[in-house]
Write an enzyme that holds these catalytic residues in place. Structure first.
Site, PDB file in Angstrom:
ATOM      1  N   SER A 179      -7.725   5.261   3.882  1.00  0.00           N
ATOM      2  CA  SER A 179      -7.523   4.603   2.583  1.00  0.00           C
ATOM      3  C   SER A 179      -7.860   3.119   2.715  1.00  0.00           C
ATOM      4  O   SER A 179      -8.469   2.517   1.827  1.00  0.00           O
ATOM      5  CB  SER A 179      -6.068   4.707   2.146  1.00  0.00           C
ATOM      6  OG  SER A 179      -5.855   5.924   1.523  1.00  0.00           O
ATOM      7  N   LYS A 198       0.862  -1.185   0.000  1.00  0.00           N
ATOM      8  CA  LYS A 198       0.000   0.000   0.000  1.00  0.00           C
ATOM      9  C   LYS A 198       0.888   1.221   0.000  1.00  0.00           C
ATOM     10  O   LYS A 198       1.818   1.316   0.813  1.00  0.00           O
ATOM     11  CB  LYS A 198      -0.868   0.006   1.276  1.00  0.00           C
ATOM     12  CG  LYS A 198      -1.823   1.161   1.338  1.00  0.00           C
ATOM     13  CD  LYS A 198      -3.132   0.791   0.686  1.00  0.00           C
ATOM     14  CE  LYS A 198      -3.992   1.979   0.352  1.00  0.00           C
ATOM     15  NZ  LYS A 198      -3.677   2.651  -0.924  1.00  0.00           N
ATOM     16  N   LYS A 218       4.398   2.341   8.509  1.00  0.00           N
ATOM     17  CA  LYS A 218       3.202   3.147   8.787  1.00  0.00           C
ATOM     18  C   LYS A 218       1.982   2.221   8.914  1.00  0.00           C
ATOM     19  O   LYS A 218       1.150   2.396   9.800  1.00  0.00           O
ATOM     20  CB  LYS A 218       2.987   4.151   7.648  1.00  0.00           C
ATOM     21  CG  LYS A 218       2.305   5.402   8.103  1.00  0.00           C
ATOM     22  CD  LYS A 218       2.412   6.480   7.040  1.00  0.00           C
ATOM     23  CE  LYS A 218       2.475   7.815   7.691  1.00  0.00           C
ATOM     24  NZ  LYS A 218       2.546   8.929   6.789  1.00  0.00           N
ATOM     25  N   LYS A 230       5.296   1.850  -2.898  1.00  0.00           N
ATOM     26  CA  LYS A 230       5.395   3.260  -3.306  1.00  0.00           C
ATOM     27  C   LYS A 230       5.765   3.300  -4.776  1.00  0.00           C
ATOM     28  O   LYS A 230       6.443   2.401  -5.283  1.00  0.00           O
ATOM     29  CB  LYS A 230       6.487   3.984  -2.511  1.00  0.00           C
ATOM     30  CG  LYS A 230       6.317   5.489  -2.467  1.00  0.00           C
ATOM     31  CD  LYS A 230       5.233   5.869  -1.480  1.00  0.00           C
ATOM     32  CE  LYS A 230       5.011   7.340  -1.334  1.00  0.00           C
ATOM     33  NZ  LYS A 230       4.139   7.623  -0.187  1.00  0.00           N
ATOM     34  N   ASN A 249      -3.927  21.089   4.109  1.00  0.00           N
ATOM     35  CA  ASN A 249      -4.905  20.029   4.396  1.00  0.00           C
ATOM     36  C   ASN A 249      -4.732  19.497   5.818  1.00  0.00           C
ATOM     37  O   ASN A 249      -5.715  19.342   6.559  1.00  0.00           O
ATOM     38  CB  ASN A 249      -4.762  18.898   3.364  1.00  0.00           C
ATOM     39  CG  ASN A 249      -5.671  17.725   3.684  1.00  0.00           C
ATOM     40  OD1 ASN A 249      -5.280  16.799   4.380  1.00  0.00           O
ATOM     41  ND2 ASN A 249      -6.899  17.777   3.213  1.00  0.00           N
ATOM     42  N   THR A 295      -6.329  12.924   7.846  1.00  0.00           N
ATOM     43  CA  THR A 295      -4.998  13.101   8.435  1.00  0.00           C
ATOM     44  C   THR A 295      -5.060  14.113   9.587  1.00  0.00           C
ATOM     45  O   THR A 295      -4.578  13.838  10.690  1.00  0.00           O
ATOM     46  CB  THR A 295      -3.979  13.523   7.356  1.00  0.00           C
ATOM     47  OG1 THR A 295      -4.013  12.553   6.315  1.00  0.00           O
ATOM     48  CG2 THR A 295      -2.579  13.593   7.915  1.00  0.00           C
TER      49      THR A 295
HETATM   50  P1  NAD Z   1      -0.355  21.599   2.014  1.00  0.00           P
HETATM   51  O1  NAD Z   1       0.485  21.919   0.856  1.00  0.00           O
HETATM   52  O2  NAD Z   1      -1.832  21.481   1.876  1.00  0.00           O
HETATM   53  O3  NAD Z   1      -0.087  22.671   3.204  1.00  0.00           O
HETATM   54  C1  NAD Z   1       1.172  23.071   3.641  1.00  0.00           C
HETATM   55  C2  NAD Z   1       1.008  24.279   4.562  1.00  0.00           C
HETATM   56  O4  NAD Z   1       2.267  24.615   5.126  1.00  0.00           O
HETATM   57  C3  NAD Z   1       0.494  25.540   3.876  1.00  0.00           C
HETATM   58  O5  NAD Z   1      -0.423  26.197   4.723  1.00  0.00           O
HETATM   59  C4  NAD Z   1       1.760  26.394   3.731  1.00  0.00           C
HETATM   60  O6  NAD Z   1       1.503  27.787   3.690  1.00  0.00           O
HETATM   61  C5  NAD Z   1       2.468  26.015   5.013  1.00  0.00           C
HETATM   62  N1  NAD Z   1       3.900  26.317   5.011  1.00  0.00           N
HETATM   63  C6  NAD Z   1       4.815  26.098   4.030  1.00  0.00           C
HETATM   64  N2  NAD Z   1       6.012  26.552   4.411  1.00  0.00           N
HETATM   65  C7  NAD Z   1       5.850  27.061   5.657  1.00  0.00           C
HETATM   66  C8  NAD Z   1       6.727  27.670   6.589  1.00  0.00           C
HETATM   67  N3  NAD Z   1       8.014  27.856   6.323  1.00  0.00           N
HETATM   68  N4  NAD Z   1       6.212  28.072   7.789  1.00  0.00           N
HETATM   69  C9  NAD Z   1       4.918  27.901   8.090  1.00  0.00           C
HETATM   70  N5  NAD Z   1       4.038  27.314   7.242  1.00  0.00           N
HETATM   71  C10 NAD Z   1       4.514  26.916   6.044  1.00  0.00           C
HETATM   72  O7  NAD Z   1       0.244  20.216   2.590  1.00  0.00           O
HETATM   73  P2  NAD Z   1      -0.471  19.143   3.522  1.00  0.00           P
HETATM   74  O8  NAD Z   1      -1.180  18.147   2.678  1.00  0.00           O
HETATM   75  O9  NAD Z   1      -1.186  19.841   4.620  1.00  0.00           O
HETATM   76  O10 NAD Z   1       0.804  18.382   4.092  1.00  0.00           O
HETATM   77  C11 NAD Z   1       1.612  18.960   5.100  1.00  0.00           C
HETATM   78  C12 NAD Z   1       2.614  17.926   5.578  1.00  0.00           C
HETATM   79  O11 NAD Z   1       1.931  16.758   6.041  1.00  0.00           O
HETATM   80  C13 NAD Z   1       3.605  17.405   4.531  1.00  0.00           C
HETATM   81  O12 NAD Z   1       4.791  17.081   5.197  1.00  0.00           O
HETATM   82  C14 NAD Z   1       2.944  16.128   4.033  1.00  0.00           C
HETATM   83  O13 NAD Z   1       3.893  15.236   3.482  1.00  0.00           O
HETATM   84  C15 NAD Z   1       2.380  15.602   5.330  1.00  0.00           C
HETATM   85  N6  NAD Z   1       1.276  14.652   5.184  1.00  0.00           N
HETATM   86  C16 NAD Z   1       0.148  14.972   4.514  1.00  0.00           C
HETATM   87  C17 NAD Z   1      -0.897  14.057   4.426  1.00  0.00           C
HETATM   88  C18 NAD Z   1      -2.199  14.396   3.752  1.00  0.00           C
HETATM   89  O14 NAD Z   1      -3.128  13.563   3.820  1.00  0.00           O
HETATM   90  N7  NAD Z   1      -2.348  15.566   3.148  1.00  0.00           N
HETATM   91  C19 NAD Z   1      -0.767  12.788   5.027  1.00  0.00           C
HETATM   92  C20 NAD Z   1       0.393  12.490   5.732  1.00  0.00           C
HETATM   93  C21 NAD Z   1       1.409  13.445   5.805  1.00  0.00           C
END
Ligand code: NAD
Length: 421
Positions: free
Chosen positions: A354, A71, A95, A107, A222, A191
């Protein structure tokens, strides 16, 4: 000075070694886990809009399927490499092991900057990729999902292509699909919701009340958005939220729903700057210094470094982003006695839902939003409790305990299957 960075595959091998040693696992287990079972390299021919044929390079790695089918997501990015895909597939094994779901790790990726492609080119590339990796994926074999730069729409094209190849509808071959085509309710929120649940459990473990506590969240994408929203619903005052544009502060707690609405106004370009419901608007890095009980980095990797870690006043950290803490900063966190819930546990809500999507697809019976969230809560709380118990038993950190839990699950499955002694 820049902190030492290891290649992601070296990092994962180091983590496997540490966890195997802490568990007293056999060399055989380490030898199997330090490499993926298979990593397929494919060339993907795509007819471009200008009539030229372009060949892209792609991969699909299956790290280990002792517990269940592989997965893991598919990313479209110019930095995708064989080593990166192999490392990320190993992390997916762990995970899934931590989340307690019956999957191994997979992956995939294509070396491409999708911003250079038209929508039609992205669709043709996605379909060609699935055709190329079709022999190694399947509902009970290895199940892709979205990752960096891949969307529910791309998943729909991929499932459509795979279903045509099989001559039957196969929605469970890929998760993260649009709701209209077999996606799950509560996946979008999963998440961040999971991060907030882990905040609640962390408060409990520390013998503290979440209700009325002060929380700061870095990132309002997100993950950060839903982590903040559900933290507020669970009784916390989210006093600080930052994003790339600034850090907002409100002593009584920011109105997260109002901030949601604010960022979605087109002229605000998805950013929090200028929101009227704050007492103060600071530089974005002020978020580290806030006088709060809990800090949740939900933005990007390597946010907590040896420099920023010393500014943190919170005594609980719940990681929402992937890899937000450098190994050096992690040591400081442990020395200071800050209780940290690691990314691999706290942001596992996405992969968990998922899994629920896959179960619903296989049953062809769909659950309500509330049912999905209830099931997520039960599984995440169990994962937290199991890891916490392991941490106490072995006197290790939550991060090491999480890896130990994952490796133990895979090692036990390999042992009963007769793969290792
Ligand atoms: P996203 O792109 O939707 O949001 C990222 C946020 O971080 C934005 O608000 C952006 O403005 C902010 N940001 C960027 N640089 C910054 C800084 N220097 N200081 C403060 N804020 C800053 O991304 P996301 O989907 O929310 O994912 C965020 C993290 O979580 C990533 O590391 C991603 O790999 C991880 N993640 C996401 C998911 C998911 O389901 N979306 C699942 C597991 C892990």
């Amino acid at each position: 000075m820049a902190e030492k960075t290891l290649n992601t595959f070296e990092i994962v091998q180091q983590q496997i070694k540490e966890a195997c040693d802490a568990l007293g696992e056999t060399q055989e287990v380490y030898e199997i886990l330090k490499q993926p079972q298979s990593c397929l390299e494919v060339s993907i021919p795509v007819r471009m809009d200008n009539g030229e044929l372009k060949i892209f390079e792609g991969y699909r790695s299956l790290h280990n399927d002792a517990v269940g089918p592989g997965k893991g997501g598919v990313r479209f990015h110019q930095n995708v490499s064989r080593d990166e895909v192999k490392a990320l597939s190993a992390w997916m094994t762990f995970k899934c092991g931590i989340a307690g779901i019956p999957y191994g790790g997979g992956k995939g990726g294509i070396v491409v900057d999708p911003r250079d492609l038209s929508q039609g080119e992205v669709e043709r590339m996605s379909r060609a990729y699935i055709k190329a990796i079709a022999p190694v994926i399947g509902e009970k074999v290895d199940i892709p999902a979205p990752d960096v730069n891949t969307t529910p729409q791309i998943m729909a094209w991929m499932v459509d292509e795979y279903s045509m190849l099989q001559g039957k509808n196969t929605p469970a071959v890929i998760t993260g699909k649009p709701l209209e085509f077999g996606g799950s309710l509560a996946r979008f929120e999963a998440t961040g919701y999971g991060v907030a649940l882990m905040m609640r459990e962390a408060f409990k473990a520390k013998g503290k009340e979440m209700k009325g506590s002060k929380v700061a969240v870095q990132g309002f994408g997100n993950v950060g958005r839903f982590a903040a929203l559900y933290a507020e619903q669970l009784g916390a005052k989210v006093v600080a939220i930052s994003d790339v544009s600034c850090c907002l502060y409100n002593e009584k707690g920011l109105d997260v729903k109002a901030l949601f609405d604010y960022v979605t106004i087109p002229e605000n370009k998805n950013m929090i700057k200028g929101f009227k419901g704050a007492d103060a608007e600071y530089d974005r890095n002020k978020v580290f210094e806030m006088d709060v009980d809990l800090f949740s980095p939900c933005a990007l990797e390597n946010a907590i470094t040896t420099e920023t870690v010393n500014k943190i006043k919170a005594d609980i950290i719940v990681e929402g982003a992937n890899g937000p803490t450098t190994p050096e900063a992690d040591k400081v966190i442990n020395e200071k006695g800050i209780f940290l819930v690691p990314d691999i546990l706290s942001n596992g809500g996405g992969v968990m839902v998922s899994y629920f999507e896959w179960v619903q697809n296989l049953q062809n019976y769909y659950w309500s939003f509330e049912e999905v969230q209830e099931k997520q809560e039960v599984k995440m709380v169990k994962a937290f409790d199991d890891i916490y118990a392991l941490k106490e038993k072995h006197n290790v950190t939550m991060r090491v305990a999480a890896f130990m839990m994952a490796i133990k699950r895979v090692a036990d499955a390999m042992r009963v299957r007769g793969w290792v002694k």
